[in-house]
Design a protein around this motif. Structure first.
Motif, PDB file in Angstrom:
ATOM      1  N   CYS A  73      52.130 -54.838  26.954  1.00 26.79           N
ATOM      2  CA  CYS A  73      52.289 -54.923  28.397  1.00 26.79           C
ATOM      3  C   CYS A  73      53.749 -54.630  28.734  1.00 26.79           C
ATOM      4  O   CYS A  73      54.653 -55.246  28.187  1.00 26.79           O
ATOM      5  CB  CYS A  73      51.918 -56.325  28.884  1.00 26.79           C
ATOM      6  N   CYS A  76      55.359 -57.863  30.985  1.00 25.34           N
ATOM      7  CA  CYS A  76      55.772 -59.132  30.368  1.00 25.34           C
ATOM      8  C   CYS A  76      55.992 -59.027  28.865  1.00 25.34           C
ATOM      9  O   CYS A  76      56.230 -60.030  28.206  1.00 25.34           O
ATOM     10  CB  CYS A  76      54.747 -60.228  30.682  1.00 25.34           C
ATOM     11  N   ASN A  78      53.999 -58.670  26.556  1.00 21.80           N
ATOM     12  CA  ASN A  78      52.947 -59.282  25.748  1.00 21.80           C
ATOM     13  C   ASN A  78      52.233 -58.209  24.936  1.00 21.80           C
ATOM     14  O   ASN A  78      51.849 -57.172  25.457  1.00 21.80           O
ATOM     15  CB  ASN A  78      51.954 -59.993  26.687  1.00 21.80           C
ATOM     16  N   CYS A  89      46.598 -56.438  31.172  1.00 28.32           N
ATOM     17  CA  CYS A  89      47.208 -57.477  30.350  1.00 28.32           C
ATOM     18  C   CYS A  89      46.536 -58.834  30.611  1.00 28.32           C
ATOM     19  O   CYS A  89      46.412 -59.254  31.761  1.00 28.32           O
ATOM     20  CB  CYS A  89      48.694 -57.573  30.685  1.00 28.32           C
ATOM     21  N   CYS A  92      49.339 -61.435  32.296  1.00 30.05           N
ATOM     22  CA  CYS A  92      49.872 -61.308  33.660  1.00 30.05           C
ATOM     23  C   CYS A  92      49.060 -60.349  34.528  1.00 30.05           C
ATOM     24  O   CYS A  92      49.419 -60.073  35.668  1.00 30.05           O
ATOM     25  CB  CYS A  92      51.329 -60.856  33.604  1.00 30.05           C
TER      26      CYS A  92
END
Ligand SMILES: [Zn+2]
Length: 120
Positions: A73, A76, A78, A89, A92
């Motif tokens: 992502c 963020c 991730n 994601c 988020c």
């Protein structure tokens, strides 16, 4: 069709490995496909039956293994694994994601009959 060229590529590699291993016949072809690859198993099977005619690979059984995709992502940072279609994601809900892996398509190994049986 995209599948024809990738199938020809798989056949070429399998033939080369089989020849190097002094194979009499190729019995199995193990192919890895990333979850996000657009390649369709059935199409590969269809072309395989066609292109493998009169080669050492004729009649070989195709095995497909779908491997999960890895995404990052960009909002963020991730990193997550995806075992279904492309989605946002999970942390988020951002759709700003980068595909790290999941679009691969390659020959993993082959099964042969020959003097000295070995995998690719
Ligand atoms: Zn995120």
């Amino acid at each position: 069709m995209h599948e024809l060229s990738v199938t020809e590529n798989i056949l070429e590699i399998a033939n080369r490995h089989a020849t190097q291993a002094n194979a009499v016949r190729v019995t199995d072809i193990y192919i890895v496909i990333g979850r996000l690859s657009s390649i369709v198993d059935d199409s590969v099977q269809f072309y395989w039956d066609f292109v493998s005619q009169n080669t050492i690979c004729q009649g070989a059984q195709l095995h497909f293994e779908r491997i999960p995709a890895r995404l990052l992502c960009l909002s963020c940072q991730n990193e997550y694994t995806l075992d279904s279609d492309l989605s946002a994601c999970p942390q988020c809900s951002s759709a700003q994601v980068k595909v790290l892996s999941g679009e691969e398509f390659y020959l993993d190994s082959i099964g042969i009959e020959g003097k000295e049986a070995q995998s690719a």
